[in-house]
Motif scaffolding. Sequence first.
Motif, mmCIF file in Angstrom:
data_model
loop_
_atom_site.group_PDB
_atom_site.id
_atom_site.type_symbol
_atom_site.label_atom_id
_atom_site.label_comp_id
_atom_site.label_asym_id
_atom_site.label_seq_id
_atom_site.Cartn_x
_atom_site.Cartn_y
_atom_site.Cartn_z
ATOM 1 N N ARG A 80 0.805 -1.223 0.000
ATOM 2 C CA ARG A 80 0.000 0.000 0.000
ATOM 3 C C ARG A 80 0.834 1.267 0.000
ATOM 4 O O ARG A 80 0.499 2.232 -0.684
ATOM 5 N N ILE A 81 1.896 1.310 0.784
ATOM 6 C CA ILE A 81 2.623 2.572 0.912
ATOM 7 C C ILE A 81 3.927 2.608 0.139
ATOM 8 O O ILE A 81 4.520 3.660 0.012
ATOM 9 N N GLY A 82 4.415 1.487 -0.371
ATOM 10 C CA GLY A 82 5.569 1.467 -1.251
ATOM 11 C C GLY A 82 6.898 1.702 -0.554
ATOM 12 O O GLY A 82 7.000 1.714 0.674
ATOM 13 N N PHE A 83 7.926 1.902 -1.356
ATOM 14 C CA PHE A 83 9.303 2.031 -0.870
ATOM 15 C C PHE A 83 9.478 3.251 0.019
ATOM 16 O O PHE A 83 9.929 3.141 1.164
ATOM 17 N N VAL A 84 9.104 4.412 -0.482
ATOM 18 C CA VAL A 84 9.314 5.646 0.277
ATOM 19 C C VAL A 84 8.443 5.653 1.532
ATOM 20 O O VAL A 84 8.906 5.988 2.623
ATOM 21 N N GLY A 85 7.211 5.261 1.403
ATOM 22 C CA GLY A 85 6.309 5.244 2.545
ATOM 23 C C GLY A 85 6.751 4.279 3.624
ATOM 24 O O GLY A 85 6.701 4.601 4.820
ATOM 25 N N LEU A 86 7.192 3.097 3.239
ATOM 26 C CA LEU A 86 7.639 2.123 4.233
ATOM 27 C C LEU A 86 8.902 2.605 4.933
ATOM 28 O O LEU A 86 9.024 2.457 6.149
ATOM 29 N N CYS A 87 9.816 3.199 4.193
ATOM 30 C CA CYS A 87 11.036 3.702 4.825
ATOM 31 C C CYS A 87 10.748 4.880 5.766
ATOM 32 O O CYS A 87 11.369 4.989 6.822
ATOM 33 N N LEU A 88 9.808 5.726 5.408
ATOM 34 C CA LEU A 88 9.498 6.884 6.248
ATOM 35 C C LEU A 88 8.627 6.524 7.453
ATOM 36 O O LEU A 88 8.806 7.069 8.535
ATOM 37 N N PHE A 89 7.691 5.598 7.271
ATOM 38 C CA PHE A 89 6.704 5.335 8.318
ATOM 39 C C PHE A 89 6.904 4.021 9.064
ATOM 40 O O PHE A 89 6.142 3.729 9.984
ATOM 41 N N SER A 90 7.900 3.236 8.714
ATOM 42 C CA SER A 90 8.081 1.948 9.388
ATOM 43 C C SER A 90 8.459 2.116 10.856
ATOM 44 O O SER A 90 8.139 1.259 11.676
ATOM 45 N N THR A 91 9.103 3.208 11.199
ATOM 46 C CA THR A 91 9.504 3.407 12.593
ATOM 47 C C THR A 91 8.330 3.789 13.478
ATOM 48 O O THR A 91 8.422 3.665 14.693
ATOM 49 N N VAL A 92 7.241 4.243 12.875
ATOM 50 C CA VAL A 92 6.054 4.589 13.651
ATOM 51 C C VAL A 92 5.022 3.463 13.607
ATOM 52 O O VAL A 92 4.356 3.187 14.592
ATOM 53 N N LEU A 93 4.902 2.790 12.466
ATOM 54 C CA LEU A 93 3.930 1.709 12.337
ATOM 55 C C LEU A 93 4.326 0.480 13.154
ATOM 56 O O LEU A 93 3.463 -0.225 13.666
ATOM 57 N N PHE A 94 5.592 0.203 13.232
ATOM 58 C CA PHE A 94 6.116 -0.952 13.952
ATOM 59 C C PHE A 94 7.096 -0.447 15.008
ATOM 60 O O PHE A 94 7.545 0.694 14.943
ATOM 61 N N PRO A 95 7.460 -1.289 15.977
ATOM 62 C CA PRO A 95 8.568 -0.890 16.867
ATOM 63 C C PRO A 95 9.818 -0.614 16.034
ATOM 64 O O PRO A 95 10.021 -1.228 14.980
ATOM 65 N N LEU A 96 10.639 0.290 16.484
ATOM 66 C CA LEU A 96 11.779 0.772 15.696
ATOM 67 C C LEU A 96 12.679 -0.352 15.172
ATOM 68 O O LEU A 96 12.933 -0.406 13.974
#
Length: 136
Positions: A80-96
Amino acid sequence: MFLLGTFKFLFAATPGATVNHPFWSTVLAVCLGGITSAALFFYLGKWIFRMIQARKERELTKKKKIKIRRNRFILAVKSRIGFVGLCLFSTVLFPLPLGVLICARFYGNRRFAFPLITLGIVIHSILLSSIWYGIL
């Protein structure tokens, strides 16, 4: 705050806000903690995944349904969120550490993966610190 920033990124600014620590100092400590943890887990990700794979080969998969459900969720977020989205939001969506490991697993060979993760950590530490200072 540095140690909280390495693992519990969402709540890392809480101690600084409760004791009226300077905002810039809180943001700096949370950023440095998050970036240190991200660098550690991103660049050691291949070794960590090799260790996990070796352990999986030794064990029998008893909890297969839970694992499949978790993997489907991660792949749905990735698509859904792609490369840029996963790299930017992975630290908030999941534990760091988990978010950085997921990015390392999917995008470890891309050149801008770690700089985007670092940018996401900086942006989110400023936003989350602002929220915690506003609440407390």
